[in-house]
Design an enzyme around this catalytic site. Structure first.
Site, mmCIF file in Angstrom:
data_model
loop_
_atom_site.group_PDB
_atom_site.id
_atom_site.type_symbol
_atom_site.label_atom_id
_atom_site.label_comp_id
_atom_site.label_asym_id
_atom_site.label_seq_id
_atom_site.Cartn_x
_atom_site.Cartn_y
_atom_site.Cartn_z
ATOM 1 N N ILE A 115 -38.483 -82.039 37.241
ATOM 2 C CA ILE A 115 -38.532 -83.446 37.663
ATOM 3 C C ILE A 115 -38.574 -83.528 39.178
ATOM 4 O O ILE A 115 -38.342 -84.568 39.760
ATOM 5 C CB ILE A 115 -37.281 -84.177 37.116
ATOM 6 C CG1 ILE A 115 -36.009 -83.457 37.561
ATOM 7 C CG2 ILE A 115 -37.340 -84.270 35.592
ATOM 8 C CD1 ILE A 115 -34.740 -84.183 37.201
ATOM 9 N N ASP A 116 -38.867 -82.372 39.827
ATOM 10 C CA ASP A 116 -38.693 -82.272 41.279
ATOM 11 C C ASP A 116 -39.947 -82.561 42.091
ATOM 12 O O ASP A 116 -39.917 -82.480 43.316
ATOM 13 C CB ASP A 116 -38.121 -80.889 41.641
ATOM 14 C CG ASP A 116 -38.975 -79.739 41.103
ATOM 15 O OD1 ASP A 116 -40.205 -79.916 40.919
ATOM 16 O OD2 ASP A 116 -38.412 -78.656 40.872
ATOM 17 N N HIS A 158 -40.614 -84.384 31.377
ATOM 18 C CA HIS A 158 -39.309 -85.058 31.479
ATOM 19 C C HIS A 158 -39.259 -86.120 32.574
ATOM 20 O O HIS A 158 -38.176 -86.584 32.931
ATOM 21 C CB HIS A 158 -38.195 -84.017 31.707
ATOM 22 C CG HIS A 158 -38.006 -83.097 30.539
ATOM 23 N ND1 HIS A 158 -37.481 -81.833 30.651
ATOM 24 C CD2 HIS A 158 -38.301 -83.251 29.219
ATOM 25 C CE1 HIS A 158 -37.446 -81.256 29.453
ATOM 26 N NE2 HIS A 158 -37.944 -82.098 28.573
ATOM 27 N N CYS A 206 -36.956 -104.663 33.362
ATOM 28 C CA CYS A 206 -38.330 -105.168 33.533
ATOM 29 C C CYS A 206 -39.327 -104.036 33.772
ATOM 30 O O CYS A 206 -40.523 -104.280 33.914
ATOM 31 C CB CYS A 206 -38.399 -106.181 34.664
ATOM 32 S SG CYS A 206 -38.215 -105.443 36.296
ATOM 33 N N CYS A 223 -32.562 -103.717 40.900
ATOM 34 C CA CYS A 223 -33.927 -104.221 40.858
ATOM 35 C C CYS A 223 -33.989 -105.530 41.656
ATOM 36 O O CYS A 223 -33.141 -106.412 41.448
ATOM 37 C CB CYS A 223 -34.322 -104.462 39.401
ATOM 38 S SG CYS A 223 -35.978 -105.142 39.223
ATOM 39 N N SER A 234 -38.627 -70.543 32.107
ATOM 40 C CA SER A 234 -38.039 -71.448 31.110
ATOM 41 C C SER A 234 -37.318 -70.646 30.034
ATOM 42 O O SER A 234 -37.874 -69.678 29.515
ATOM 43 C CB SER A 234 -39.135 -72.305 30.470
ATOM 44 O OG SER A 234 -38.581 -73.117 29.470
ATOM 45 N N GLU A 245 -35.283 -62.742 33.319
ATOM 46 C CA GLU A 245 -34.492 -62.443 32.104
ATOM 47 C C GLU A 245 -35.332 -62.728 30.871
ATOM 48 O O GLU A 245 -36.193 -63.605 30.908
ATOM 49 C CB GLU A 245 -33.273 -63.397 32.010
ATOM 50 C CG GLU A 245 -32.434 -63.540 33.245
ATOM 51 C CD GLU A 245 -31.507 -62.365 33.443
ATOM 52 O OE1 GLU A 245 -31.281 -61.641 32.442
ATOM 53 O OE2 GLU A 245 -31.047 -62.162 34.581
ATOM 54 N N ALA A 289 -40.511 -65.618 39.980
ATOM 55 C CA ALA A 289 -41.781 -66.347 39.914
ATOM 56 C C ALA A 289 -42.669 -66.081 41.138
ATOM 57 O O ALA A 289 -43.862 -65.813 40.994
ATOM 58 C CB ALA A 289 -41.494 -67.843 39.789
HETATM 59 P P1 NAD Z 1 -33.311 -73.403 32.130
HETATM 60 O O1 NAD Z 1 -32.392 -73.960 33.161
HETATM 61 O O2 NAD Z 1 -32.909 -73.469 30.719
HETATM 62 O O3 NAD Z 1 -33.671 -71.893 32.472
HETATM 63 C C1 NAD Z 1 -34.117 -71.478 33.703
HETATM 64 C C2 NAD Z 1 -34.863 -70.175 33.516
HETATM 65 O O4 NAD Z 1 -35.350 -69.764 34.781
HETATM 66 C C3 NAD Z 1 -33.988 -69.013 32.997
HETATM 67 O O5 NAD Z 1 -34.655 -68.375 31.931
HETATM 68 C C4 NAD Z 1 -33.881 -68.072 34.202
HETATM 69 O O6 NAD Z 1 -33.798 -66.704 33.828
HETATM 70 C C5 NAD Z 1 -35.182 -68.378 34.905
HETATM 71 N N1 NAD Z 1 -35.206 -68.046 36.339
HETATM 72 C C6 NAD Z 1 -34.174 -68.007 37.209
HETATM 73 N N2 NAD Z 1 -34.622 -67.650 38.432
HETATM 74 C C7 NAD Z 1 -35.959 -67.488 38.326
HETATM 75 C C8 NAD Z 1 -36.985 -67.134 39.243
HETATM 76 N N3 NAD Z 1 -36.729 -66.881 40.534
HETATM 77 N N4 NAD Z 1 -38.264 -67.040 38.782
HETATM 78 C C9 NAD Z 1 -38.553 -67.298 37.480
HETATM 79 N N5 NAD Z 1 -37.620 -67.642 36.574
HETATM 80 C C10 NAD Z 1 -36.334 -67.741 36.989
HETATM 81 O O7 NAD Z 1 -34.709 -74.098 32.398
HETATM 82 P P2 NAD Z 1 -35.626 -74.953 31.473
HETATM 83 O O8 NAD Z 1 -36.070 -74.125 30.329
HETATM 84 O O9 NAD Z 1 -36.618 -75.569 32.376
HETATM 85 O O10 NAD Z 1 -34.689 -76.132 30.924
HETATM 86 C C11 NAD Z 1 -33.833 -76.818 31.750
HETATM 87 C C12 NAD Z 1 -33.961 -78.330 31.745
HETATM 88 O O11 NAD Z 1 -33.391 -78.771 32.966
HETATM 89 C C13 NAD Z 1 -35.355 -78.834 31.746
HETATM 90 O O12 NAD Z 1 -35.372 -79.864 30.850
HETATM 91 C C14 NAD Z 1 -35.606 -79.390 33.154
HETATM 92 O O13 NAD Z 1 -36.108 -80.712 33.056
HETATM 93 C C15 NAD Z 1 -34.261 -79.544 33.771
HETATM 94 N N6 NAD Z 1 -34.116 -79.064 35.162
HETATM 95 C C16 NAD Z 1 -35.082 -79.295 36.071
HETATM 96 C C17 NAD Z 1 -34.921 -78.832 37.365
HETATM 97 C C18 NAD Z 1 -36.016 -79.101 38.357
HETATM 98 O O14 NAD Z 1 -36.678 -80.139 38.289
HETATM 99 N N7 NAD Z 1 -36.240 -78.171 39.288
HETATM 100 C C19 NAD Z 1 -33.770 -78.131 37.731
HETATM 101 C C20 NAD Z 1 -32.778 -77.965 36.770
HETATM 102 C C21 NAD Z 1 -32.969 -78.410 35.475
#
Ligand code: NAD
Length: 247
Positions: A103-104, A119, A130, A147, A188, A215, A232
């Protein structure tokens, strides 16, 4: 790993319709922690602030924490090399869309155009009555935001626990997954439904799956064809270099 990396690069170069599916992990190297795990946001904050009922009853407390996490803290984050690599692969015509759970806003900031935010997005606020939308940067978040039309409390335009997926993003994501012959999952766990069903749906329709994560996840031993273990930015930089050598 080197062999798997070569195989992944070949798959990407030969694919006709590559779609990226990203989670919180792709933004970790931009300084945004995931929700779960030892260093996750929920080890410090109460997740109830993102529960719709709790938010309605406790808007002042919820907004104080929401501001701290999603605006003071997330607001400073910049796209990293992994976001930028996906934007570059879209420009090259290789990546057709990015489906993100994040959501960033960082995929847009990196230059990706076809982004389906499953999301929602924190950069906009929405009136729950509204539906008028506001840019978060145009609103004073030092006070509880209201609002200007109907004076209801504004909510960030991302989904809270118990809310449905935005209709258009849902439709576009499943369409892209149906068309995909390759999905690249980045960062993810696969624990959040229904988002986690997208790569599985693509797999059932014949797509190959490359997964990038330090992981193993719920995807790894179920649908992943090539698991590239690592961060990543590190893996996406290698992939980008490999692809450029082949184009
Ligand atoms: P998750 O939090 O469940 O898992 C994060 C995953 O990222 C893990 O598997 C972890 O091993 C991996 N990870 C950690 N460091 C990494 C790196 N450097 N490179 C690649 N992978 C790495 O994430 P999810 O499956 O996206 O679910 C979390 C929920 O939380 C989502 O619904 C999301 O909307 C929300 N969320 C979003 C943000 C954001 O917008 N940045 C941040 C936190 C949570």
């Amino acid at each position: 790993m080197e062999n798997d990396l070569k195989k992944a690069i070949d798959l990407i170069v030969n694919s006709k319709y590559t779609v990226a599916f990203t989670g919180a992990g792709i933004s970790v190297e931009s300084g945004i922690p995931p929700f779960r795990g030892e260093t996750g946001l929920w080890s410090k904050y109460n997740p109830e602030i993102l529960d719709l009922t709790y938010f309605s009853i406790n808007p002042v407390e919820s907004w104080r924490v929401i501001k701290e996490i999603f605006y003071d803290f997330f607001g400073e984050a910049k796209p990293n090399d992994a976001h930028i690599a996906l934007a570059e692969l879209e420009k090259n015509g290789i990546v057709k869309a990015v489906i993100t759970q994040n959501i960033d806003n960082l995929h847009y900031e990196a230059g990706s155009k076809e982004v389906y935010e499953f999301h929602g997005n924190s950069r906009m606020l929405v009136c729950q009555y509204c539906s008028k939308k506001y840019k978060a940067t145009d609103v004073n978040l030092a006070d509880i935001p209201l609002c200007d039309h109907c004076h209801a409390v504004l909510k960030p335009d991302f989904i809270f626990f118990g809310e449905g997926i935005p209709e258009l993003a849902y439709k576009k994501s499943f369409e892209a997954a149906k068309n995909a012959d390759l999905i690249i999952i980045i960062g993810s766990t696969g624990e959040v439904v229904p988002a986690s069903s997208i790569p599985s749906f693509a797999k059932q329709n014949g797509a190959k799956i490359i997964e990038i994560n330090p992981e193993k996840t719920l995807f790894t031993n179920s649908i992943t064809d090539i698991f590239l273990q690592g961060k990543a930015t590190e893996i996406m930089n290698k992939i980008l270099i490999g692809i450029k050598q082949k184009l």
